[in-house]
Every structure is written in C-alpha cells, then in structure tokens.
Design an enzyme around this catalytic site. Sequence first.
Site, PDB file in Angstrom:
ATOM      1  CD  GLN A 169      -3.235   0.446   0.357  1.00  0.00           C
ATOM      2  OE1 GLN A 169      -3.637  -0.694   0.503  1.00  0.00           O
ATOM      3  NE2 GLN A 169      -3.788   1.289  -0.497  1.00  0.00           N
ATOM      4  CE  LYS A 211      -2.426  -1.192  -3.977  1.00  0.00           C
ATOM      5  NZ  LYS A 211      -3.565  -2.094  -3.749  1.00  0.00           N
ATOM      6  CE  LYS A 220      -5.596  -3.917   3.070  1.00  0.00           C
ATOM      7  NZ  LYS A 220      -5.996  -3.402   1.739  1.00  0.00           N
ATOM      8  N   GLY A 276     -12.412   0.045   3.104  1.00  0.00           N
ATOM      9  CA  GLY A 276     -12.792  -1.361   3.077  1.00  0.00           C
ATOM     10  C   GLY A 276     -11.742  -2.218   2.394  1.00  0.00           C
ATOM     11  CG  ASP A 277      -8.834  -5.550   1.484  1.00  0.00           C
ATOM     12  OD1 ASP A 277      -8.445  -5.105   0.396  1.00  0.00           O
ATOM     13  OD2 ASP A 277      -8.520  -6.696   1.882  1.00  0.00           O
ATOM     14  CB  THR A 282     -10.633  -1.337  -7.410  1.00  0.00           C
ATOM     15  OG1 THR A 282     -10.649  -0.555  -6.218  1.00  0.00           O
ATOM     16  CG2 THR A 282      -9.361  -2.157  -7.448  1.00  0.00           C
ATOM     17  CG  ASN A 336     -15.762  -3.333  -5.122  1.00  0.00           C
ATOM     18  OD1 ASN A 336     -14.642  -2.864  -5.298  1.00  0.00           O
ATOM     19  ND2 ASN A 336     -16.860  -2.610  -5.275  1.00  0.00           N
ATOM     20  CB  SER A 385      -9.848   6.094  -0.943  1.00  0.00           C
ATOM     21  OG  SER A 385     -10.716   4.994  -0.818  1.00  0.00           O
TER      22      SER A 385
HETATM   23  P1  NDP Z   1     -14.733  -9.072  -2.514  1.00  0.00           P
HETATM   24  O1  NDP Z   1     -14.849  -9.705  -1.190  1.00  0.00           O
HETATM   25  O2  NDP Z   1     -15.794  -8.159  -2.978  1.00  0.00           O
HETATM   26  O3  NDP Z   1     -14.578 -10.222  -3.632  1.00  0.00           O
HETATM   27  C1  NDP Z   1     -13.598 -11.217  -3.542  1.00  0.00           C
HETATM   28  C2  NDP Z   1     -13.875 -12.274  -4.602  1.00  0.00           C
HETATM   29  O4  NDP Z   1     -12.834 -13.240  -4.584  1.00  0.00           O
HETATM   30  C3  NDP Z   1     -15.165 -13.037  -4.346  1.00  0.00           C
HETATM   31  O5  NDP Z   1     -15.696 -13.458  -5.580  1.00  0.00           O
HETATM   32  C4  NDP Z   1     -14.681 -14.239  -3.531  1.00  0.00           C
HETATM   33  O6  NDP Z   1     -15.566 -15.344  -3.586  1.00  0.00           O
HETATM   34  C5  NDP Z   1     -13.370 -14.530  -4.230  1.00  0.00           C
HETATM   35  N1  NDP Z   1     -12.413 -15.212  -3.349  1.00  0.00           N
HETATM   36  C6  NDP Z   1     -12.135 -14.911  -2.065  1.00  0.00           C
HETATM   37  N2  NDP Z   1     -11.212 -15.750  -1.578  1.00  0.00           N
HETATM   38  C7  NDP Z   1     -10.892 -16.588  -2.576  1.00  0.00           C
HETATM   39  C8  NDP Z   1      -9.998 -17.686  -2.698  1.00  0.00           C
HETATM   40  N3  NDP Z   1      -9.240 -18.079  -1.675  1.00  0.00           N
HETATM   41  N4  NDP Z   1      -9.932 -18.316  -3.897  1.00  0.00           N
HETATM   42  C9  NDP Z   1     -10.692 -17.927  -4.932  1.00  0.00           C
HETATM   43  N5  NDP Z   1     -11.561 -16.900  -4.876  1.00  0.00           N
HETATM   44  C10 NDP Z   1     -11.650 -16.238  -3.722  1.00  0.00           C
HETATM   45  O7  NDP Z   1     -13.300  -8.370  -2.541  1.00  0.00           O
HETATM   46  P2  NDP Z   1     -12.781  -7.199  -3.499  1.00  0.00           P
HETATM   47  O8  NDP Z   1     -13.270  -7.437  -4.876  1.00  0.00           O
HETATM   48  O9  NDP Z   1     -13.055  -5.911  -2.850  1.00  0.00           O
HETATM   49  O10 NDP Z   1     -11.199  -7.424  -3.422  1.00  0.00           O
HETATM   50  C11 NDP Z   1     -10.564  -8.424  -4.203  1.00  0.00           C
HETATM   51  C12 NDP Z   1      -9.057  -8.232  -4.144  1.00  0.00           C
HETATM   52  O11 NDP Z   1      -8.725  -6.910  -4.609  1.00  0.00           O
HETATM   53  C13 NDP Z   1      -8.400  -8.340  -2.771  1.00  0.00           C
HETATM   54  O12 NDP Z   1      -7.091  -8.833  -2.949  1.00  0.00           O
HETATM   55  C14 NDP Z   1      -8.316  -6.893  -2.314  1.00  0.00           C
HETATM   56  O13 NDP Z   1      -7.306  -6.700  -1.356  1.00  0.00           O
HETATM   57  C15 NDP Z   1      -7.961  -6.222  -3.637  1.00  0.00           C
HETATM   58  N6  NDP Z   1      -8.272  -4.817  -3.732  1.00  0.00           N
HETATM   59  C16 NDP Z   1      -9.563  -4.376  -3.549  1.00  0.00           C
HETATM   60  C17 NDP Z   1      -9.838  -3.036  -3.682  1.00  0.00           C
HETATM   61  C18 NDP Z   1     -11.233  -2.523  -3.601  1.00  0.00           C
HETATM   62  O14 NDP Z   1     -11.423  -1.308  -3.840  1.00  0.00           O
HETATM   63  N7  NDP Z   1     -12.226  -3.338  -3.321  1.00  0.00           N
HETATM   64  C19 NDP Z   1      -8.760  -2.047  -3.916  1.00  0.00           C
HETATM   65  C20 NDP Z   1      -7.470  -2.637  -4.199  1.00  0.00           C
HETATM   66  C21 NDP Z   1      -7.250  -3.967  -4.068  1.00  0.00           C
HETATM   67  P3  NDP Z   1     -16.719 -15.510  -2.458  1.00  0.00           P
HETATM   68  O15 NDP Z   1     -17.768 -14.480  -2.790  1.00  0.00           O
HETATM   69  O16 NDP Z   1     -17.203 -16.910  -2.633  1.00  0.00           O
HETATM   70  O17 NDP Z   1     -16.059 -15.257  -1.138  1.00  0.00           O
END
Ligand code: NDP
Length: 499
Positions: free
Chosen positions: A126, A129, A141, A180-181, A224, A255, A399
């Site tokens: 972070q 980034k 974080k 959030g995350d 994102t 997301n 953000s």
């Molecule tokens: P969400 O919780 O909205 O979505 C995560 C997705 O990944 C879901 O579809 C989930 O499935 C799936 N998932 C979770 N764990 C696993 C796993 N072990 N194997 C396979 N699939 C998995 O998270 P975000 O979309 O917000 O974030 C996703 C990634 O992006 C993270 O690494 C986060 O740190 C990073 N990120 C997010 C940002 C943001 O603005 N949201 C900004 C920058 C980075 P299920 O629904 O079944 O749990």
Amino acid sequence: MGCRDRHFSFPIIGGSMSYTQKVLDELKARYPEQPEFIQAATEILGTIQPALDAHPEYEEAALLERLVEPERIVMFRVPWVDDQGKVQVNRGYRVEFNSAIGPYKGGLRFNPTVTLGMLKFLGLEQILKNSLTTLPMGGGKGGSDFDPKGKSNNEIMHFCQSFMTELYRHIGPNTDVPAGDLGVGGREVAYLFGQYKRLTNEWTGVLTGKGLSFGGSLARTEATGYGLVYFVDEYLKSRGESFEGKNVVVHGSGNVAIYAVQKVAQLGGKVLACSDTHGWVEDPDGIDYTVLEHVYNKKRSGHDKGVTLAMYVDEKPNAVWHEGDGRGVWQLPCDIALPCARENTLLLEDAQALVANGCKVVGEGANMPTTIEATTYFQENGVAFMPGKAANAGGVLVSGLEMSQNAEHLSWTFEEVDGKLEQLMRGMFHNVDDTAKEYGEEGNFVMGANIAGCSPRASAKSSLDIACDEAPSHSGREPFSMVERAVRPRLVHLKVLDK
Ligand code: NDP
C-alpha cells in the site's frame, strides 16, 4: 546473479552481498512466521537494487530498513455478542506502516485468514501503491480474523461497533484513514463510521468508501475495477491495440471483478468467465456484470447462507456453472487475464496454461494474486504483466479524492471523479513504463512500479535518484503543506522526518 532470475535478482557486488539482499535476509530471519510479508518484500526488494546502486548514502541512512518496518502496529481484542447471546472474541489489527507523505491510508480486511503477516504484506504494498497515485497518502492496513460470511446484519453491526471502540483512538482524518477491503464493504464502513462519530462527537472524513448519503464519493464502488481496465487499456494503446475484440478471463466476482467486467465490455472486450470460492461460470454471450451485482448483493444481504455464483445460470441459461476450484478460469484460451480474487490464486501451473493458450496480458486487480514463480514465468514468456500495486490503485486513488471532497465539503459528479480516475490511471501506466525503460528494463512493469512507487511524484522524472538531492533543513521553514508533501520524494522525507 542471486535469487531466481533477472526479474527478481539480488546481485553480488564486489564479492559482498547487496543492500537489498542484506535487508531481505534480516527480514526472513526476524519474521519467519510471516510468509506473505516476506513474499511482498522479496518482490519489491528484488527489483529496486539498480536504483540503489548509485547511492551508497541510502544504506548509511538505513532507508530500506525504515521502509520495511511499520511505524506502529496496534493489536487488540474485539469482544462482541452473537445472536444467541454468546460472547465471541476476535483479534483486531491496524498496521500504521508509513506516514512520510500523508496520513496512513489503506483498507480493513475482515476474513478468518487475517494474520499480522498478511496485513504487513498488504501495508507494504500500500505504501508504494499510494505513492504511485501522486496523492498525499501514507500506507497502512488493518482488519480482523472475524468472518462476516453467514453472519446476520445485527452480528456484523455489533462486531463493527466493538472493533471501532478500540480503533477510534488510533485514527483520524489527518492521522490514519481506513477504508474497506475483503469482507468490508459499504455496510461495514457505515457501521464503523457511525460508531466513530458517536465516540468522538465529530463528523470527519475518517473513513473512505462511505455511503453517498454521508460523505462517500461517486465512482468509489467502481473505481478499482474501472482503474484496472484503464491501466491495461493504456498499455494496449501504447502498442497500437485496444480491448476491442479481445477475450478476457476474470478470477473472482466481488467488487473489483464486477466493475472490471463492466468496463471491459464498455471498451469492446468480452469476458468469458469469472469465479467465486465455490466454482466458476462460463458465459458464451459474455459475462453480464448486472447479474454479478445481483449475486454479490444477495451474498451481502445478511441472509447469505447458501448463496453462490452458481445463481448466475438462473438468470443466464446459456451459461455453464463448474463446481469446484475457481482457478478453472485460467484453463480457458484468452488474450487477457485479470486476477481479481485475492493473494496467491494464480500459480505457476495456471501461468503455464494461460501462456500455452495464448494469453498476452495479465493485469492484477487483487493484491499479489500471482505467485513469484508465476510472475517470473509470465515475464520470461513475453506476457505483459501489470502488478497490482499499480494496476489496482484506482480504489485508493478515488478514496484520496473522497478525502479531498470531504475536506472541502463538496461532492463531485460521477463523471468528474471517473474522469480524474481515468486520467491518473493512464498517467500512472506511463510513469511505470517510463521508469522501467529508464533502468534498461523495458516491459518490466514490476520493476517500474516498485522503483516509481518509492517516489511519490508520479511523473516521468520520479525514481529513487531524486532522493539523492539533499533535503533542505526543516528548521526555519514553514511546516510542509499537503501539496508540498505530495510532490517531495518519499525517501527524502524518510531521511529528514523519520530518523
Ligand atoms: P470481494 O470480497 O468483494 O470479492 C472477492 C472475490 O474473490 C469473491 O468473488 C470471492 O468469492 C473470491 N475469493 C475470495 N477468496 C478466494 C480464494 N481463496 N480463492 C478464490 N476466490 C476467492 O473483494 P474485493 O473485490 O473488494 O477485493 C478483491 C481483491 O482486490 C483483494 O485482494 C483486495 O485486497 C484487492 N483490492 C480491492 C480493492 C477494492 O477497492 N475493493 C482495492 C485494491 C485492491 P466468495 O464471494 O465466494 O467469497
């Protein structure tokens, strides 16, 4: 040459160990129980030696040792009462990693796999980034091993209130601004923000990702995913190409994934498949982001037991659901792969399958989804690999814009925010690309992002060598303004402010 290959190398200089190797060895010995943190440090330190070679004074000033050690870590217990009246106890953390160029900034993750080492990996990423966004934000974080899945809204609220009852004393709009995350979306941010406000009797922009009715920014939800696609699109443009007619696979359906899917379609590409933790779905008509949104909202409704991405086929009968490991998406022939789930979900064998099936570009929507071995394989096989610390910076970037709007008590339109996001993400691609070229490693976007990220000035001139300029003495000067802090090199600040 040490390490694995030229992409993550630790050169031996004059018979002695390089500075980066020395720092990494110390980290490995000190934190053997933090594998994700060591992985992130290896990826960063393994690429920045060329920028350090010309400046032995950095080692004397222990700049890297200061970069890899958090300024502060807060750990606390989070007791809360479940719907059965039973007291539960989770662990809460905030890693305040680096505040050289602005307040600590970074998300909160609620997931049973959360450990201190995982949060340190995310916090270290972070820092770089946030620096690449060109906005004045330090790196941090936090989170908890609390699992929001399957919990009622009431339980989530009780947990968030208890978490904030400790965290509130460590954060503030000019100190630390969480977001959030994984596991922390608009609902959780609202509960956290409400509790902060109640405890401090103050309305301030202390969290981002807030709801629109209480200070949130338009386009933060989409940021994102959109930012990822703008970044990749700028790469394609620089090669005289575009998303038009390209086949794309996405890992994840949360997301980041949802709005990446939407933007790919808007730019003329087709997303063939995406996944969740239960399996993956393939849609010959192209994945429809509105159906993903629908499933996502159901999952987060507080009545989410049994809801999976398999529901997609109820609304799209042409689609096929594959139960099992979502990594099945990596087996499909495609032009572009977007890993948007979480860390270490794209392994060497997945990279081999993608390359064999013609994939030419990988853009990381998640944080560190690609293992070091898979990254190396992509780079050695001519795949343009865009690391998450640059490619997924759109979320924290908006953000930062939310913080600006809160500070000015203004709300910008969706188009204004999206326009700034697009402009800054496209500019960030060129900063990363130019930096890689400057160090003789054209196309090595990992190196470009790591070196450019060590300087908060995201312009073609940003690189570690700016930091060799002696910083003027702080005495007799006005305190640094936010704007000045945004454009002054991070390492100079470490030198001056952080001794
Ligand atoms: P969400 O919780 O909205 O979505 C995560 C997705 O990944 C879901 O579809 C989930 O499935 C799936 N998932 C979770 N764990 C696993 C796993 N072990 N194997 C396979 N699939 C998995 O998270 P975000 O979309 O917000 O974030 C996703 C990634 O992006 C993270 O690494 C986060 O740190 C990073 N990120 C997010 C940002 C943001 O603005 N949201 C900004 C920058 C980075 P299920 O629904 O079944 O749990």
